[in-house]
Write a protein that holds these residues in place. Sequence first.
Motif, short mmCIF file in Angstrom:
data_model
loop_
_atom_site.label_atom_id
_atom_site.label_comp_id
_atom_site.label_asym_id
_atom_site.label_seq_id
_atom_site.Cartn_x
_atom_site.Cartn_y
_atom_site.Cartn_z
N GLY B 16 0.78 -1.22 0.00
CA GLY B 16 0.00 0.00 0.00
C GLY B 16 0.82 1.28 0.00
O GLY B 16 0.31 2.34 -0.36
N GLN B 17 2.08 1.18 0.40
CA GLN B 17 2.93 2.37 0.40
C GLN B 17 3.38 2.72 -1.02
O GLN B 17 3.12 1.98 -1.97
N HIS B 18 4.03 3.87 -1.13
CA HIS B 18 4.61 4.22 -2.42
C HIS B 18 6.12 4.32 -2.27
O HIS B 18 6.65 4.44 -1.16
N ILE B 46 10.00 -1.38 -18.40
CA ILE B 46 8.94 -0.58 -17.81
C ILE B 46 8.76 0.72 -18.59
O ILE B 46 7.68 1.03 -19.07
N PHE B 47 9.83 1.52 -18.70
CA PHE B 47 9.77 2.82 -19.37
C PHE B 47 11.09 3.11 -20.07
O PHE B 47 12.14 2.63 -19.66
N GLN B 48 11.01 3.94 -21.12
CA GLN B 48 12.18 4.59 -21.66
C GLN B 48 11.91 6.09 -21.74
O GLN B 48 10.85 6.52 -22.18
N PRO B 61 1.03 -1.59 -14.86
CA PRO B 61 -0.16 -0.79 -14.50
C PRO B 61 0.19 0.68 -14.27
O PRO B 61 1.36 1.04 -14.13
N ASP B 62 -0.85 1.48 -14.20
CA ASP B 62 -0.67 2.93 -14.03
C ASP B 62 -0.08 3.29 -12.67
O ASP B 62 0.28 4.46 -12.44
N ARG B 63 0.03 2.32 -11.79
CA ARG B 63 0.69 2.58 -10.49
C ARG B 63 2.17 2.92 -10.70
O ARG B 63 2.80 3.50 -9.81
N PHE B 64 2.67 2.55 -11.83
CA PHE B 64 4.07 2.83 -12.17
C PHE B 64 4.14 4.11 -13.00
O PHE B 64 3.40 4.26 -13.98
N SER B 65 5.00 5.02 -12.59
CA SER B 65 5.21 6.24 -13.35
C SER B 65 6.68 6.63 -13.25
O SER B 65 7.40 6.15 -12.38
N ASN B 79 3.17 3.40 -6.88
CA ASN B 79 2.16 3.64 -5.86
C ASN B 79 1.46 2.35 -5.47
O ASN B 79 1.49 1.36 -6.21
N ALA B 80 0.82 2.39 -4.30
CA ALA B 80 -0.01 1.26 -3.84
C ALA B 80 0.72 -0.06 -4.01
O ALA B 80 0.24 -0.97 -4.71
#
Lengths: 113, 113
Positions: B16-18, B46-48, B61-65, B79-80
């Motif tokens: 639940g933490q970020h 995940i990302f570039q 998922p959108d929890r990752f940014s 997040n979460a």
Amino acid sequence: QKEVEQNSGPLSVPEGAIASLNCTYSDRGSQSFFWYRQYSGKSPELIMFIYSNGDKEDGRFTAQLNKASQYVSLLIRDSQPSDSATYLCAVRYSGAGSYQLTFGKGTKLSVIP
Amino acid sequence: DAGVTQSPTHLIKTRGQHVTLRCSPISGHKSVSWYQQVLGQGPQFIFQYYEKEERGRGNFPDRFSARQFPNYSSELNVNALLLGDSALYLCASSVGQGSYEQYFGPGTRLTVT
């Protein structure tokens, strides 16, 4: 779904022998291919990359690419105990401006003294 | 020359933490990519980011940014947190978006309890 398949091993070879690591991929649009070495508890390090059919040699390492068969391999000549590691095959498909790498699960190589 | 640096090295969080993970690329490198590596698996994209813009996103998922700063360093935010987010998070830098040589940092080991 782009997939990269590797035999998880372990692959055991005696010191001084040739180690042969294999990788197949599913996406014919894949354009470049990479081999990384990862020691236990460490991050991957690039060994070499290849993007044209045929062989590419760098020291004791030779990468081989066959796009028609969707197959890429890594040969390690004169294997040393220090070559014992997990070898990751990665494929890059350059579509829609993204250059992400898709990795296989890796093959664990053990070189026996 | 300093390689890719990541902080923190290890992190323990509760569900639940970020969490925020940080990466500094090699000097002169403008592209940063993030990967998640679960034990026994290959890294998963995940990302570039390149020139401070998102250039690729993996199936997360959108929890990752993430974001990239004017000095080309980068942050990955999750997040979460879920138990399944426990993994080694790797940052890789390259000179340009399509560069073949991509260098990985030592990673951040995240444990979610």
